[in-house]
Write an enzyme that holds these catalytic residues in place. Sequence first.
Site, mmCIF file in Angstrom:
data_model
loop_
_atom_site.group_PDB
_atom_site.id
_atom_site.type_symbol
_atom_site.label_atom_id
_atom_site.label_comp_id
_atom_site.label_asym_id
_atom_site.label_seq_id
_atom_site.Cartn_x
_atom_site.Cartn_y
_atom_site.Cartn_z
ATOM 1 N N ASP A 33 39.862 46.886 -5.376
ATOM 2 C CA ASP A 33 38.932 47.772 -6.320
ATOM 3 C C ASP A 33 38.224 48.700 -5.326
ATOM 4 O OD1 ASP A 33 36.057 48.031 -7.603
ATOM 5 O OD2 ASP A 33 36.570 46.131 -8.357
ATOM 6 N N ILE A 34 37.957 49.896 -5.996
ATOM 7 C CA ILE A 34 37.143 50.898 -5.096
ATOM 8 C C ILE A 34 35.807 50.625 -4.926
ATOM 9 C CG2 ILE A 34 38.999 52.680 -5.679
ATOM 10 C CD1 ILE A 34 36.687 53.852 -7.641
ATOM 11 N N GLN B 105 31.360 43.934 -18.486
ATOM 12 C CA GLN B 105 32.249 44.836 -18.498
ATOM 13 C C GLN B 105 32.211 46.510 -18.277
ATOM 14 O OE1 GLN B 105 35.133 44.150 -21.769
ATOM 15 N NE2 GLN B 105 36.427 45.613 -21.082
ATOM 16 N N HIS C 280 40.697 43.186 -17.409
ATOM 17 C CA HIS C 280 40.914 43.369 -16.084
ATOM 18 C C HIS C 280 40.653 42.161 -15.465
ATOM 19 C CE1 HIS C 280 37.265 45.512 -16.204
ATOM 20 N NE2 HIS C 280 37.057 45.259 -14.800
ATOM 21 N N HIS D 225 39.182 40.104 -12.057
ATOM 22 C CA HIS D 225 38.660 40.275 -10.528
ATOM 23 C C HIS D 225 39.184 39.071 -9.633
ATOM 24 C CE1 HIS D 225 35.698 43.891 -11.213
ATOM 25 N NE2 HIS D 225 35.929 43.009 -12.471
#
Length: 140
Positions: A29-30, A93, A99, A101
């Site tokens: 994750d960025i 979201q 997605h 996590h």
Amino acid sequence: MDCVFCAIVAGDLPASTVYDDDRVLAFADIRPATTGHLLVVPKRHAADLAALEPQDGARMFQVAQRLAAGLRNSPLEPEGVNLFLADGEVAGQEVFHAHLHVLPRRTGDGFGVRADFASPSREELDRVAGLVRDALGDPG
């Protein structure tokens, strides 16, 4: 392309890939909540959980389980791992491509789900369960 995860899957945006197969892609994750925070995304676009192909959803969780084991065996040495899926804006979201996590956890890391948990009666629990059960139609 409006869907950032679609662009990552297509190779149009960079990603620090951890896992890749025919159904899902997993990458760092960025904007990590904790060090080692990973995302597992289906390669087929699904805006939310309802649109997600069941096989893709199953694969996301299989891969997340494997990633959790990898995190635990890595030098990151988390004390625990959370899996988190936000379905809908009110649920948190932010990217509308389903997605999952995978969050390595450490004491005092600041991440958590906080709520004022209720203590409903058995009758209320039964009533709510019935509403959901009825909405399922075929419980299959």
